[in-house]
Write an enzyme that holds these catalytic residues in place. Structure first.
Site, PDB file in Angstrom:
ATOM      1  N   LYS A   1      35.169   0.981   6.654  1.00 40.60           N
ATOM      2  CA  LYS A   1      36.034   0.989   5.491  1.00 40.60           C
ATOM      3  C   LYS A   1      36.899  -0.269   5.465  1.00 40.60           C
ATOM      4  O   LYS A   1      37.128  -0.904   6.498  1.00 40.60           O
ATOM      5  CB  LYS A   1      36.952   2.217   5.525  1.00 40.60           C
ATOM      6  CG  LYS A   1      36.261   3.563   5.396  1.00 40.60           C
ATOM      7  CD  LYS A   1      37.288   4.680   5.496  1.00 40.60           C
ATOM      8  CE  LYS A   1      36.649   6.057   5.405  1.00 40.60           C
ATOM      9  NZ  LYS A   1      36.164   6.357   4.057  1.00 40.60           N
TER      10      LYS A   1
ATOM     11  N   ARG B   1      29.410  15.258   5.876  1.00 42.61           N
ATOM     12  CA  ARG B   1      28.297  16.180   5.614  1.00 42.61           C
ATOM     13  C   ARG B   1      27.421  16.356   6.844  1.00 42.61           C
ATOM     14  O   ARG B   1      26.805  17.409   7.021  1.00 42.61           O
ATOM     15  CB  ARG B   1      27.490  15.687   4.417  1.00 42.61           C
ATOM     16  CG  ARG B   1      26.789  14.362   4.618  1.00 42.61           C
ATOM     17  CD  ARG B   1      26.421  13.667   3.322  1.00 42.61           C
ATOM     18  NE  ARG B   1      27.591  13.121   2.658  1.00 42.61           N
ATOM     19  CZ  ARG B   1      27.554  12.464   1.499  1.00 42.61           C
ATOM     20  NH1 ARG B   1      26.395  12.281   0.875  1.00 42.61           N
ATOM     21  NH2 ARG B   1      28.654  12.002   0.952  1.00 42.61           N
TER      22      ARG B   1
END
Length: 428
Positions: free
Chosen positions: A205, A279
């Site tokens: 990020k 996920r």
């Protein structure tokens, strides 16, 4: 210590402070002047509470005729990371329930707001366990699987996401069994994403995007807060809680782009984005929850920026292929004044992250996962949920955290969702 008395009025003030949230002051008293439009009352109360919080007020007393939802709206907005336990509730029949909600809100918020150095995967699991034992005593049993033990047990997603950190990944398996009978069927299973810090891994990020990633364990904190609140409100059904805890960091042992993870159910997943890690850990939690046979499985996660783009920071997103369950949870969210909205999830969403090397990829190899990213993430999770998604609902917590204060909420965690979860658990 003198308390500022705060009351409500539907009269317009002759003189007031704050155009967007009219307040008037008189000799140690503050009055919030509500607009004519009733559906704006709670929002106006929140705005007034934010203005009051900005003042040097040590404590205050809610006085007069307040609906419990009005008191709660004030508490949500007034309570910041640095100003807590400063509200004295109205002395009425709602006080005890408000205190329970407040306890659960503070636990959830404070856990999320803690620094990532304070909250390791193991610390997250232990603090949730300790808090729930304070509430429910020996009705709580728990065990953790840590590090290499996860791989040995088949929980490959949590293991691979967390293997790059010196602080090992953890799966918390907690059982709330008020009857203490091991033969009692499990009525519900909760699953929470517990990424205690998310650097994005090798799909790293930006600094700005990483700054608030202590909040990426917001799903774990929210399902724990919801369970604790339900217990305080009299939950007498057996519930299992699974927290999927890891730090997503970069190292010589971190998982990489192009890796393939094979799950316990045989599904193989190509990693095309190490920043789509939530996920990957939730897949393990959903399989563990499904193994309990619970007719209700609810997972919560700060899963996708796509949900935030769709709904902003005031609504949580709901996904389910079980439309009757989705409608029920949506009604609960509405009744608890926790805004939520359904986004699309159909069986074909499982096919939206194709891979030439595995059964599926964990995302699409493009920024943000491409169009429909929140639904595609939910479709990925559906591969690990019960068949046809029966009894399963996924909450993408777009409203879990504010990087800066807003007109209606303080900076940091909100705990939005705990009341919806508690109400869903208590629903007969």
């Amino acid at each position: 210590m003198s308390l500022l008395q705060v009351s409500l009025s539907t009269d317009q003030a002759d003189k007031h402070w704050g155009n967007k949230a009219p307040l008037s002051f008189d000799a140690g008293q503050a009055t919030i002047h509500l607009p004519d439009q009733k559906d704006l009352h709670l929002r106006s109360i929140k705005k007034a509470a934010r203005l009051l919080e900005s003042l040097a007020i040590e404590a205050l007393q809610l006085r007069g005729d307040w609906h419990p939802e009005q008191q709660w709206a004030f508490a949500q907005a007034f309570t910041s990371a640095s100003k807590q336990q400063a509200i004295h509730w109205c002395e009425d029949q709602h006080k005890s329930r408000l205190q329970q909600q407040y306890q659960a809100m503070l636990f959830t918020r404070n856990l999320i707001n803690r620094t990532p150095e304070d909250i390791s995967p193991q610390k997250l699991a232990s603090e949730v366990t300790d808090w729930l034992r304070e509430i429910a005593g020996d009705a709580i049993t728990a065990r953790t699987l840590t590090g290499e033990a996860l791989l040995e047990a088949g929980w490959a997603g949590i293991y691979h996401v967390g293997r790059g950190s010196e602080r090992p990944p953890v799966l918390l398996e907690l059982d709330y069994n008020p009857g203490k009978d091991n033969n009692t069927p499990v009525s519900a299973a909760l699953v929470g994403k517990g990424i205690t810090f998310d650097s994005g891994g090798y799909s790293i990020k930006s600094s700005e995007g990483m700054l608030t990633m202590k909040c990426d364990m917001g799903g774990a904190a929210t399902v724990a807060g919801g369970l604790g609140l339900a217990i305080m409100q009299g939950l007498n059904k057996r519930v299992r809680l699974f927290l999927c805890c890891a730090e997503n960091l970069i190292s010589g042992h971190a998982y990489k782009l192009g890796d393939i993870i094979t799950y316990k159910n045989g599904v193989s997943v190509e990693v095309v984005n190490t920043d789509a890690e939530g996920r990957l850990v939730l897949a393990d939690g959903l399989m563990a929850a499904t193994e309990t046979g619970a007719p209700l499985i609810l997972d919560a996660a700060t899963l996708t920026g796509a949900a935030v783009m769709a709904l902003g920071n005031e609504y949580n997103a709901l996904f389910s292929m079980d439309k009757s369950l989705q409608d029920k949870v949506l009604r609960h969210a509405d009744s608890e004044n926790e805004p939520a909205w359904p986004l699309p999830l159909e069986p074909w969403h499982q096919e939206m992250c194709p891979s030439p090397y595995a059964d599926t990829a964990n995302s699409r190899p493009m920024k943000g996962g491409g169009a429909g990213g929140a639904s595609n993430a939910a479709g990925f999770l559906a591969r690990f949920a019960p068949p046809q998604g029966k009894g399963w609902i996924h909450m993408d917590l777009a409203a879990a955290f504010n990087g800066t204060a807003t007109a209606t909420m303080p900076a940091g965690a909100t705990a939005q969702g705990i009341r919806t979860i508690a109400r869903t658990l208590l629903d007969d």
